[in-house]
Design a protein around this motif. Sequence first.
Motif, PDB file in Angstrom:
ATOM      1  N   LEU A   1       7.053 -32.611 -37.085  1.00 25.80           N
ATOM      2  CA  LEU A   1       6.376 -33.450 -36.104  1.00 25.80           C
ATOM      3  C   LEU A   1       7.353 -34.428 -35.469  1.00 25.80           C
ATOM      4  O   LEU A   1       7.430 -34.556 -34.232  1.00 25.80           O
ATOM      5  N   LEU A   2       8.124 -35.120 -36.300  1.00 30.91           N
ATOM      6  CA  LEU A   2       9.079 -36.099 -35.769  1.00 30.91           C
ATOM      7  C   LEU A   2      10.198 -35.425 -34.989  1.00 30.91           C
ATOM      8  O   LEU A   2      10.682 -35.972 -33.983  1.00 30.91           O
ATOM      9  N   GLU A   3      10.623 -34.255 -35.416  1.00 28.77           N
ATOM     10  CA  GLU A   3      11.657 -33.523 -34.670  1.00 28.77           C
ATOM     11  C   GLU A   3      11.166 -33.191 -33.267  1.00 28.77           C
ATOM     12  O   GLU A   3      11.901 -33.349 -32.284  1.00 28.77           O
ATOM     13  N   ALA A   4       9.919 -32.747 -33.165  1.00 28.50           N
ATOM     14  CA  ALA A   4       9.367 -32.378 -31.863  1.00 28.50           C
ATOM     15  C   ALA A   4       9.175 -33.595 -30.963  1.00 28.50           C
ATOM     16  O   ALA A   4       9.487 -33.566 -29.767  1.00 28.50           O
ATOM     17  N   VAL A   5       8.659 -34.678 -31.536  1.00 28.73           N
ATOM     18  CA  VAL A   5       8.448 -35.893 -30.740  1.00 28.73           C
ATOM     19  C   VAL A   5       9.785 -36.492 -30.339  1.00 28.73           C
ATOM     20  O   VAL A   5       9.946 -36.996 -29.216  1.00 28.73           O
ATOM     21  N   ARG A   6      10.773 -36.405 -31.229  1.00 31.57           N
ATOM     22  CA  ARG A   6      12.113 -36.886 -30.918  1.00 31.57           C
ATOM     23  C   ARG A   6      12.664 -36.180 -29.682  1.00 31.57           C
ATOM     24  O   ARG A   6      13.204 -36.813 -28.765  1.00 31.57           O
ATOM     25  N   ALA A   7      12.513 -34.873 -29.641  1.00 26.02           N
ATOM     26  CA  ALA A   7      12.993 -34.107 -28.490  1.00 26.02           C
ATOM     27  C   ALA A   7      12.241 -34.502 -27.220  1.00 26.02           C
ATOM     28  O   ALA A   7      12.831 -34.587 -26.137  1.00 26.02           O
ATOM     29  N   ALA A   8      10.933 -34.755 -27.344  1.00 26.14           N
ATOM     30  CA  ALA A   8      10.131 -35.120 -26.181  1.00 26.14           C
ATOM     31  C   ALA A   8      10.476 -36.510 -25.654  1.00 26.14           C
ATOM     32  O   ALA A   8      10.340 -36.778 -24.454  1.00 26.14           O
TER      33      ALA A   8
ATOM     34  N   LEU B   1      16.855 -37.798 -39.702  1.00 29.31           N
ATOM     35  CA  LEU B   1      16.537 -37.304 -38.358  1.00 29.31           C
ATOM     36  C   LEU B   1      17.112 -38.201 -37.264  1.00 29.31           C
ATOM     37  O   LEU B   1      16.901 -37.935 -36.086  1.00 29.31           O
ATOM     38  N   ARG B   2      17.799 -39.253 -37.680  1.00 26.81           N
ATOM     39  CA  ARG B   2      18.380 -40.220 -36.737  1.00 26.81           C
ATOM     40  C   ARG B   2      17.314 -40.883 -35.867  1.00 26.81           C
ATOM     41  O   ARG B   2      17.534 -41.146 -34.673  1.00 26.81           O
ATOM     42  N   LEU B   3      16.159 -41.142 -36.493  1.00 21.61           N
ATOM     43  CA  LEU B   3      15.185 -41.973 -35.805  1.00 21.61           C
ATOM     44  C   LEU B   3      15.767 -43.372 -35.647  1.00 21.61           C
ATOM     45  O   LEU B   3      16.694 -43.757 -36.360  1.00 21.61           O
ATOM     46  N   ASP B   4      15.203 -44.125 -34.727  1.00 20.38           N
ATOM     47  CA  ASP B   4      15.738 -45.453 -34.450  1.00 20.38           C
ATOM     48  C   ASP B   4      15.160 -46.525 -35.366  1.00 20.38           C
ATOM     49  O   ASP B   4      15.689 -47.636 -35.413  1.00 20.38           O
ATOM     50  N   GLY B   5      14.100 -46.175 -36.091  1.00 20.10           N
ATOM     51  CA  GLY B   5      13.538 -47.174 -36.987  1.00 20.10           C
ATOM     52  C   GLY B   5      12.226 -46.755 -37.605  1.00 20.10           C
ATOM     53  O   GLY B   5      11.776 -45.607 -37.467  1.00 20.10           O
ATOM     54  N   LEU B   6      11.596 -47.712 -38.280  1.00 22.55           N
ATOM     55  CA  LEU B   6      10.358 -47.475 -39.021  1.00 22.55           C
ATOM     56  C   LEU B   6       9.519 -48.746 -38.968  1.00 22.55           C
ATOM     57  O   LEU B   6      10.062 -49.853 -39.002  1.00 22.55           O
ATOM     58  N   ILE B   7       8.203 -48.579 -38.893  1.00 20.87           N
ATOM     59  CA  ILE B   7       7.280 -49.715 -38.867  1.00 20.87           C
ATOM     60  C   ILE B   7       6.487 -49.734 -40.163  1.00 20.87           C
ATOM     61  O   ILE B   7       5.842 -48.751 -40.530  1.00 20.87           O
ATOM     62  N   ALA B   8       6.562 -50.847 -40.879  1.00 22.68           N
ATOM     63  CA  ALA B   8       5.895 -50.980 -42.169  1.00 22.68           C
ATOM     64  C   ALA B   8       5.129 -52.314 -42.194  1.00 22.68           C
ATOM     65  O   ALA B   8       5.761 -53.365 -42.159  1.00 22.68           O
ATOM     66  N   THR B   9       3.802 -52.300 -42.185  1.00 25.07           N
ATOM     67  CA  THR B   9       2.941 -51.167 -42.484  1.00 25.07           C
ATOM     68  C   THR B   9       1.676 -51.228 -41.635  1.00 25.07           C
ATOM     69  O   THR B   9       1.415 -52.215 -40.945  1.00 25.07           O
ATOM     70  N   ASN B  10       0.849 -50.182 -41.780  1.00 24.23           N
ATOM     71  CA  ASN B  10      -0.463 -50.144 -41.161  1.00 24.23           C
ATOM     72  C   ASN B  10      -1.469 -50.903 -42.032  1.00 24.23           C
ATOM     73  O   ASN B  10      -1.081 -51.607 -42.960  1.00 24.23           O
TER      74      ASN B  10
END
Length: 340
Positions: free
Chosen positions: A198-205, A234-243
């Motif tokens: 999921l994250l790979e696909a959204v990353r590309a988009a 995946l070299r995402l730019d970050g993470l949000i913690a938490t919901n």
Amino acid sequence: MLYDLLFRGVLKRLDTETAHHLGMAAIRVMGAAPLRPIVRRFTQPDPSLRVDALGVTFPTPFGIAAGFDKNAVGVRGLEALGFGHVEIGTVTAIPQPGNPSPRLFRLVADRGLLNRMGFNNRGAAAAARRLARLRRGGAVVGANIGKSRVVDVDSALDDYVRSARMLAPVADYVAVNVSSPNTPGLRGLQAVETLRPLLEAVRAACGATPLLVKIAPDLPDDEVIAISRLAADLRLDGLIATNTTISRDRLTTDSREVEAMGSGGVSGPPVAERSLEVLSIVRETVPDPSFCVISVGGVETADQVRERLEYGATLVQGYTGFIYRGPFWARRINRALVRR
């Protein structure tokens, strides 16, 4: 003091969602051309609070979390009130009404909220049009995206990608929400084997637009570590913690009252301790300062904002505190941060 009297005398008596809509109407007025520069004169964050992250400059590390402005209608007003960024949404590719009302409740004894809104929003296309107009205004805006309710979990990937393609070109960052407790099956997407594609696909988009993932406080520590490592891998730019949390363990509100409210996620002070723990785990797992960690959950005071920053947060968000502290909440936090 004036807001406290107003809250106790008037707002507290209104249905919570109705009060929110009235508040949002006032916020929109504050963001309109005649009033905005006047309000900004009293709320402009001190330049010393600026934070460079995700390729942009945030006027202050303190911003408003997703859920407050679902449709990007109050961005200018929230910026005028002193928030360093606004995370809109959660936005879905397909417009949807959300869950039946009542679906938002005050937990006054806990200074918290219980919600089962269900991603009510006007859709990604409408949000993208609004953000395109806001690009000229200078506000820092993140777009939080989620799964459309009518889409099966097995088809979630394409649904997220659709939203990302519309919103990434007009947002400063995109946040993938797989952690709301109010959409059936959504939290199952946090499993690493499901989350990776999921994250790979959204990353590309998203292309060059920074991408973050938002996680739940209810995850066990080993899963927090696994998702943090996945985000870094995946070299995402970050993470949000938490919901929000589905736990009721830390509530002081009478259990019969809470049970009558029904299902939903709890926000505010009851989630603060776990949110801080998750922040600590994430930052210990990914110590790289270029990896942006946004801490949200139970933050109400400047001391709490500072504590999150000391624990390694790049940015901090709030939401529930606005209900109990009033419209100049961000201004007070920003001024206290400068003093201390």
